[in-house]
Design an enzyme around this catalytic site. Structure first.
Site, PDB file in Angstrom:
ATOM      1  N   HIS A   1     -14.766 115.514 -53.722  1.00  9.79           N
ATOM      2  CA  HIS A   1     -13.426 114.932 -53.892  1.00  9.79           C
ATOM      3  C   HIS A   1     -12.355 115.752 -53.173  1.00  9.79           C
ATOM      4  O   HIS A   1     -11.369 115.204 -52.689  1.00  9.79           O
ATOM      5  CB  HIS A   1     -13.055 114.866 -55.381  1.00  9.79           C
TER       6      HIS A   1
ATOM      7  N   GLY B   1     -16.185 115.404 -65.153  1.00 10.05           N
ATOM      8  CA  GLY B   1     -15.461 116.161 -64.142  1.00 10.05           C
ATOM      9  C   GLY B   1     -14.272 115.341 -63.683  1.00 10.05           C
ATOM     10  O   GLY B   1     -14.275 114.111 -63.795  1.00 10.05           O
TER      11      GLY B   1
ATOM     12  N   CYS C   1     -18.242 107.325 -60.719  1.00  8.63           N
ATOM     13  CA  CYS C   1     -17.012 108.072 -60.429  1.00  8.63           C
ATOM     14  C   CYS C   1     -15.855 107.355 -61.120  1.00  8.63           C
ATOM     15  O   CYS C   1     -15.772 106.122 -61.055  1.00  8.63           O
ATOM     16  CB  CYS C   1     -16.794 108.116 -58.920  1.00  8.63           C
ATOM     17  N   LEU C   2     -14.978 108.126 -61.757  1.00  7.72           N
ATOM     18  CA  LEU C   2     -13.824 107.521 -62.435  1.00  7.72           C
ATOM     19  C   LEU C   2     -12.893 106.828 -61.441  1.00  7.72           C
ATOM     20  O   LEU C   2     -12.094 105.992 -61.832  1.00  7.72           O
ATOM     21  CB  LEU C   2     -13.057 108.589 -63.223  1.00  7.72           C
TER      22      LEU C   2
ATOM     23  N   GLN D   1      -7.833 112.872 -57.692  1.00  9.40           N
ATOM     24  CA  GLN D   1      -8.022 111.641 -58.478  1.00  9.40           C
ATOM     25  C   GLN D   1      -6.802 111.280 -59.322  1.00  9.40           C
ATOM     26  O   GLN D   1      -6.676 110.150 -59.774  1.00  9.40           O
ATOM     27  CB  GLN D   1      -9.236 111.781 -59.408  1.00  9.40           C
TER      28      GLN D   1
ATOM     29  N   HIS E   1     -20.274 116.613 -56.637  1.00  8.67           N
ATOM     30  CA  HIS E   1     -19.423 115.422 -56.708  1.00  8.67           C
ATOM     31  C   HIS E   1     -17.932 115.813 -56.697  1.00  8.67           C
ATOM     32  O   HIS E   1     -17.142 115.252 -55.941  1.00  8.67           O
ATOM     33  CB  HIS E   1     -19.775 114.641 -57.982  1.00  8.67           C
ATOM     34  N   GLU E   2     -17.566 116.795 -57.531  1.00  6.64           N
ATOM     35  CA  GLU E   2     -16.145 117.181 -57.641  1.00  6.64           C
ATOM     36  C   GLU E   2     -15.651 117.863 -56.370  1.00  6.64           C
ATOM     37  O   GLU E   2     -14.527 117.634 -55.922  1.00  6.64           O
ATOM     38  CB  GLU E   2     -15.914 118.090 -58.854  1.00  6.64           C
TER      39      GLU E   2
END
Ligand code: ZN
Length: 215
Positions: free
Chosen positions: A166, A58, A120-121, A63, A162-163
């Site tokens: 963000h 994702g 997480c990226l 991000q 999670h997304e």
């Protein structure tokens, strides 16, 4: 707009890291016409490429520095190929085809929390145990600006939570069992194969400061 096959793909976008203000801000909604416009369509393609390049399951617009309520999701068959079936079953993880969400509204449908390590990226190299609801419903717009409802459970529900976090300026570190934060290397080295019970015993999971730090 068809892409010119003779032109090389633009490089993947840079994924911002924790501490960038945009990762802690609420993103704005998109109008359906805006989603259909060339700029957002191109952004979606680049986010898809960037997510696959990372690789990740994702990626949310903040991000890559865009404060927009937009995210891409995809859990590819090839990411699951080497995992063992009991590991996948425990996580209720299965492949999810690529799709786009905009302006999501999330409702929990199965409230019992599941605890698994996630990463997480935008928090590169680290992972922690994060409790998440097992099932969710998301009302959103798709990549054409059309309303869509997604019902998800297990790992797919985790990805959505999670997304969508963000888009509200929330990162998993806000929700994790703090004593489980570790490098992905050490996770693989020491912790990956432990049961939740063993983790609990060893790490005293939800203690705010740890057993030896009382005074
Ligand atoms: Zn993330």
């Amino acid at each position: 707009v068809p892409t010119d096959p003779s032109r090389p793909d633009p490089p993947a976008l840079r994924i911002l890291q924790i501490g960038e203000p945009v990762l802690r801000s609420a993103a704005r909604e998109l109008a359906p016409e805006e989603i259909r416009g060339a700029a957002i369509q191109q952004l979606i393609r680049r986010m898809c490429d960037t997510m696959r390049d990372a690789p990740g399951v994702g990626l949310a617009a903040p991000q890559i520095g865009e404060p927009l309520q937009l995210a891409v999701i995809e859990d590819r068959e090839e990411y699951l190929r080497d995992a063992d079936s009991s590991w996948l079953a425990e996580r209720e993880r299965a492949a999810v085809p690529f799709y786009v969400i905009a302006n999501p509204k999330l409702t929990v449908t199965i409230a019992d929390a599941r605890e698994f390590f996630e990463g997480c990226l935008s928090v590169a190299g680290l992972t922690a145990l994060v409790p998440r609801a097992r099932g969710v419903r998301v009302e959103c717009l798709d990549e054409r600006g059309q309303p869509r409802v997604i019902e998800a459970r297990g790992w797919h529900a985790r990805i959505l939570q999670h997304e969508i976090d963000h888009l509200r300026g929330v990162l998993y570190v806000d929700r994790m069992a703090r004593r489980t934060l570790m490098t992905t290397t050490n996770y693989a080295r020491y912790w990956r194969d432990l049961s939740l019970e063993e983790l609990r015993e060893t790490l005293d999971l939800f203690s705010p400061s740890g057993p030896e730090c009382g005074s």
